[in-house]
Design an enzyme around this catalytic site. Structure first.
Site, PDB file in Angstrom:
ATOM      1  N   TYR A 138      -1.104  -3.521  -4.234  1.00 42.62           N
ATOM      2  CA  TYR A 138      -1.139  -4.887  -4.047  1.00 42.62           C
ATOM      3  C   TYR A 138      -2.034  -5.570  -4.197  1.00 42.62           C
ATOM      4  O   TYR A 138      -2.266  -6.783  -4.514  1.00 42.62           O
ATOM      5  CB  TYR A 138      -0.757  -5.188  -2.323  1.00 42.62           C
ATOM      6  CG  TYR A 138       0.680  -4.756  -1.876  1.00 42.62           C
ATOM      7  CD1 TYR A 138       1.617  -4.510  -2.934  1.00 42.62           C
ATOM      8  CD2 TYR A 138       0.927  -4.664  -0.391  1.00 42.62           C
ATOM      9  CE1 TYR A 138       2.979  -4.039  -2.431  1.00 42.62           C
ATOM     10  CE2 TYR A 138       2.199  -4.221  -0.111  1.00 42.62           C
ATOM     11  CZ  TYR A 138       3.144  -4.181  -0.898  1.00 42.62           C
ATOM     12  OH  TYR A 138       4.456  -3.814  -0.546  1.00 42.62           O
ATOM     13  N   LYS A 189       1.790  10.950  -1.608  1.00 44.65           N
ATOM     14  CA  LYS A 189       2.376  11.236  -2.778  1.00 44.65           C
ATOM     15  C   LYS A 189       1.412  12.085  -3.700  1.00 44.65           C
ATOM     16  O   LYS A 189       1.174  12.041  -4.755  1.00 44.65           O
ATOM     17  CB  LYS A 189       2.840  10.338  -3.714  1.00 44.65           C
ATOM     18  CG  LYS A 189       3.902  10.902  -4.499  1.00 44.65           C
ATOM     19  CD  LYS A 189       5.170  11.449  -4.088  1.00 44.65           C
ATOM     20  CE  LYS A 189       6.007  11.862  -5.150  1.00 44.65           C
ATOM     21  NZ  LYS A 189       7.394  12.672  -4.532  1.00 44.65           N
ATOM     22  N   ASP A 221       8.687  10.906  -0.149  1.00 43.51           N
ATOM     23  CA  ASP A 221       9.992  10.950  -0.207  1.00 43.51           C
ATOM     24  C   ASP A 221      10.531  11.822   1.030  1.00 43.51           C
ATOM     25  O   ASP A 221      11.712  11.528   1.532  1.00 43.51           O
ATOM     26  CB  ASP A 221      10.429  11.596  -1.519  1.00 43.51           C
ATOM     27  CG  ASP A 221       9.617  12.713  -2.084  1.00 43.51           C
ATOM     28  OD1 ASP A 221       8.509  13.023  -1.605  1.00 43.51           O
ATOM     29  OD2 ASP A 221       9.990  13.253  -3.025  1.00 43.51           O
ATOM     30  N   ASP A 245       4.633  -0.181   3.812  1.00 39.47           N
ATOM     31  CA  ASP A 245       5.518  -1.243   3.648  1.00 39.47           C
ATOM     32  C   ASP A 245       7.178  -0.725   3.616  1.00 39.47           C
ATOM     33  O   ASP A 245       7.852  -1.342   4.503  1.00 39.47           O
ATOM     34  CB  ASP A 245       5.552  -2.069   2.237  1.00 39.47           C
ATOM     35  CG  ASP A 245       6.063  -3.535   2.349  1.00 39.47           C
ATOM     36  OD1 ASP A 245       6.833  -3.823   3.357  1.00 39.47           O
ATOM     37  OD2 ASP A 245       5.725  -4.221   1.521  1.00 39.47           O
ATOM     38  N   ASP A 249       9.768  -0.554   7.368  1.00 43.72           N
ATOM     39  CA  ASP A 249      11.046  -1.300   7.384  1.00 43.72           C
ATOM     40  C   ASP A 249      12.256  -0.297   7.417  1.00 43.72           C
ATOM     41  O   ASP A 249      13.151  -0.536   8.310  1.00 43.72           O
ATOM     42  CB  ASP A 249      11.159  -1.974   5.709  1.00 43.72           C
ATOM     43  CG  ASP A 249      10.591  -3.382   5.764  1.00 43.72           C
ATOM     44  OD1 ASP A 249       9.681  -3.523   6.684  1.00 43.72           O
ATOM     45  OD2 ASP A 249      10.731  -4.037   4.977  1.00 43.72           O
TER      46      ASP A 249
END
Length: 270
Positions: A138, A189, A221, A245, A249
């Site tokens: 971001y 990751k 994942d 993020d 959610d």
């Protein structure tokens, strides 16, 4: 206590108005509050031509706390990023160094029917996701879309973390775990991304200062799969901006709606 009220857009003003009533009821006569409202997001564009008007930013800087509604909507698809209502929230987080985003997901027994998962999967869910807010894709540079000599376009975003940024959110994660069930899962990751390899190294180093906390690591994942398979195994999850993020959610939907979940963005001194 000086509190900035930033209702924003969409359902923001409606929800914020009710939250202010609750805040006043809780404070009663025990706390003197100075509540000042200002526009942000699309409301900021309408009032001053920009998503985060200078007067709103100045109010936020002076405030001891900010009660924020929502910002964004269709205008977030604008090509000019500086005019996108949702960009106001990103800038506010970065400008005020609000790097630690706490997002709890709790399955209240009365609302278990709201979840799309079977009751036995989500019963007893009490999870806290701690999302780093000031780094990652971001905010990393370089970024943008360029057009080559042949007229084809190329886009780039940079995943970047300094070890100090990782360490401060790791400390926040370990302290949060210490106040709960003393289990912290760091999500990264590291098998593919060098940035995330650094993340895992720094979180592991920081963990040596918290011998009472059980630290585990998961690739993002695998973490997403485990959130759907057995979410109650988690206590506190700490992760980067992008992964946080997405996972927060997903965790929200375990409870049935992201509208049911609060969040708090904190800095070192506020």
């Amino acid at each position: 206590m000086k509190i900035a009220i930033l209702p924003g857009d969409g359902i923001g003003p409606e929800v914020t108005a009710e939250a202010v009533k609750v805040l006043k009821a809780l404070a009663g006569n025990a706390m003197a509050m100075e509540l000042t409202e200002a526009p942000i997001g699309a409301a900021g564009v309408a009032a001053a031509g920009v998503p985060l008007p200078p007067a709103t930013l100045e109010l936020a800087e002076r405030a001891e706390a900010i009660l924020f509604g929502a910002a964004g909507g269709p205008l977030d698809e604008l090509a000019d990023r500086s005019k996108r209502p949702g960009s106001a929230l990103l800038f506010l987080r970065k400008h005020l160094t609000l790097f630690a985003n706490f997002r709890p997901a709790i399955m209240y027994p009365e609302l278990i029917g709201a979840s799309t998962l079977r009751p036995e999967i989500v019963r007893g869910l009490d999870l806290l996701i701690l999302r780093e807010l000031n780094g990652d894709l971001y905010f990393g540079e370089p970024r943008g879309v360029t057009t080559g000599p042949d007229g084809t376009r190329s886009g780039v975003n940079t995943m970047r973390y300094h070890e100090d940024e990782i360490r401060r959110v790791a400390h926040a994660g370990f302290r949060a775990a210490r106040a709960r069930s003393k289990k912290l899962c760091s999500v990264d990751k590291a098998n593919v991304l060098e940035t995330m390899h650094l993340w895992r190294d720094v979180v592991t180093e920081t963990g040596r200062e918290y011998p009472d906390i059980e630290l585990s690591h998961l690739y993002v994942d695998a973490a997403a799969m485990q959130l759907m398979r057995r979410p109650t195994q988690f206590d506190v999850i700490v992760t980067g901006n992008v992964f946080g993020d997405i996972l927060s959610d997903a965790a929200a939907m375990l409870t049935g709606s992201i509208g049911m979940l609060p969040s708090a963005s904190l800095g070192l001194d506020r």
